[in-house]
Motif scaffolding. Structure first.
Motif, short mmCIF file in Angstrom:
data_model
loop_
_atom_site.label_atom_id
_atom_site.label_comp_id
_atom_site.label_asym_id
_atom_site.label_seq_id
_atom_site.Cartn_x
_atom_site.Cartn_y
_atom_site.Cartn_z
N UNK A 1 19.92 26.02 0.91
CA UNK A 1 20.65 26.46 2.10
C UNK A 1 21.59 25.68 2.75
N UNK A 2 21.19 24.35 2.53
CA UNK A 2 22.11 23.40 2.98
C UNK A 2 23.23 23.30 1.96
N UNK A 3 23.06 23.38 0.68
CA UNK A 3 24.29 23.42 -0.30
C UNK A 3 25.05 24.55 -0.06
N UNK A 4 24.44 25.63 0.35
CA UNK A 4 25.41 26.76 0.57
C UNK A 4 26.32 26.78 2.04
N UNK A 5 25.61 26.40 2.81
CA UNK A 5 26.18 25.99 4.22
C UNK A 5 27.28 25.04 4.10
N UNK A 6 26.96 24.10 3.03
CA UNK A 6 28.27 22.97 3.10
C UNK A 6 28.94 23.13 1.73
N UNK A 7 28.79 24.34 1.15
CA UNK A 7 30.10 24.73 0.07
C UNK A 7 30.08 23.69 -1.01
N UNK A 8 28.75 23.41 -1.36
CA UNK A 8 28.60 22.42 -2.48
C UNK A 8 28.74 21.06 -2.28
N UNK B 1 19.53 12.65 -2.25
CA UNK B 1 19.68 14.14 -2.43
C UNK B 1 20.49 14.45 -3.86
N UNK B 2 21.49 13.39 -4.37
CA UNK B 2 22.41 13.68 -5.65
C UNK B 2 21.46 13.65 -6.64
N UNK B 3 20.47 12.72 -6.47
CA UNK B 3 19.41 12.51 -7.54
C UNK B 3 18.44 13.70 -7.78
N UNK B 4 18.09 14.05 -6.59
CA UNK B 4 17.16 15.34 -6.64
C UNK B 4 18.01 16.48 -7.28
N UNK B 5 19.28 16.74 -6.93
CA UNK B 5 20.06 17.75 -7.46
C UNK B 5 20.18 17.51 -9.01
N UNK B 6 20.67 16.22 -9.51
CA UNK B 6 20.99 16.08 -10.72
C UNK B 6 19.55 16.18 -11.77
N UNK B 7 18.33 16.18 -11.17
CA UNK B 7 17.29 16.41 -11.86
C UNK B 7 16.74 17.84 -11.88
N UNK C 1 23.62 16.44 2.57
CA UNK C 1 22.72 15.46 3.10
C UNK C 1 22.60 15.19 4.37
N UNK C 2 23.76 15.19 5.29
CA UNK C 2 23.61 15.18 6.71
C UNK C 2 22.89 16.24 7.19
N UNK C 3 23.24 17.48 6.87
CA UNK C 3 22.38 18.47 7.31
C UNK C 3 20.99 18.47 7.08
N UNK C 4 20.60 17.93 6.04
CA UNK C 4 19.15 17.70 5.73
C UNK C 4 18.42 16.36 6.34
N UNK C 5 19.24 15.61 6.76
CA UNK C 5 18.92 14.21 7.43
C UNK C 5 18.43 13.55 6.21
N UNK C 6 18.93 13.37 5.16
CA UNK C 6 18.33 12.64 4.12
C UNK C 6 19.63 11.71 3.65
N UNK D 1 13.71 8.09 3.34
CA UNK D 1 14.27 9.38 2.77
C UNK D 1 13.44 10.16 1.45
N UNK D 2 13.32 9.06 0.60
CA UNK D 2 12.64 9.67 -0.41
C UNK D 2 11.37 10.45 -0.26
N UNK D 3 10.77 10.17 0.75
CA UNK D 3 9.52 11.01 0.97
C UNK D 3 9.85 12.37 1.83
N UNK D 4 11.02 12.29 2.59
CA UNK D 4 11.53 13.64 3.08
C UNK D 4 12.13 14.41 2.14
N UNK D 5 12.80 14.00 1.06
CA UNK D 5 13.39 14.90 0.09
C UNK D 5 12.20 15.58 -0.62
N UNK D 6 11.10 14.76 -0.96
CA UNK D 6 10.02 15.32 -1.72
C UNK D 6 9.44 16.73 -0.81
N UNK D 7 9.62 16.52 0.52
CA UNK D 7 8.77 17.69 1.26
C UNK D 7 9.81 18.94 1.52
N UNK D 8 10.96 18.87 0.89
CA UNK D 8 11.99 19.70 1.18
C UNK D 8 11.73 20.76 -0.16
#
Length: 133
Positions: free
Chosen positions: A43-50, A66-72, A56-61, A29-36
């Motif tokens: 787009x996923x956050x918007x689709x899922x209303x925050x 995901x929370x760590x990426x968002x927080x940073x 994370x389900x939409x992005x398959x991570x 997952x950590x490698x997948x999130x880096x590629x996004x």
């Protein structure tokens, strides 16, 4: 199987797990999130209303990744804040519609929250009886 905008099965209400994104099968997952890109995450956050678990389900991570990426990332944080604000406004508008219809539950809810400043608060009275010797 059809799903609604939040990735839920419309019949059962259960979350439908997405398949891994193309080209990410077998990656951690950590490698997948880096590629996004931020745009893909927004787009996923918007689709899922925050809602990050659904995003994370939409992005398959993994949610935590995901929370760590968002927080940073201030841009992603702002996107989550914006979407949650819009969702809250929508819920408040629905509450006001129910108040306009005279729905007692909605009137009570409105007075308990927005009416606090005017004294519409349910308080528990607590008394303490002690004996002094």
């Amino acid at each position: 199987m059809n799903k609604d905008i939040l990735g839920l099965d419309p019949d059962s209400g259960k979350l439908i797990k997405n398949k891994p994104a193309k080209g990410t099968a077998g990656l951690k997952t950590s490698h997948v999130i880096k590629n996004l890109t931020n745009a893909e995450i927004i787009e996923a956050i918007t689709k899922c209303r925050g809602l990050l678990y659904l995003a994370s389900n939409v992005l398959s991570v993994n949610y935590q990744t995901l929370a760590e990426r968002v927080n940073n990332d201030p841009e992603l944080q702002e996107s989550v804040k914006d979407q949650r604000g819009k969702t809250l406004d929508m819920a408040e508008a629905k509450l006001m519609q129910a108040v306009d219809k005279g729905e007692q539950w909605a009137i009570t809810m409105l007075l308990r929250t927005l009416g606090r400043e005017r004294g519409f608060v349910e308080r528990q009275e607590v008394s303490n009886v002690t004996t002094v010797r």
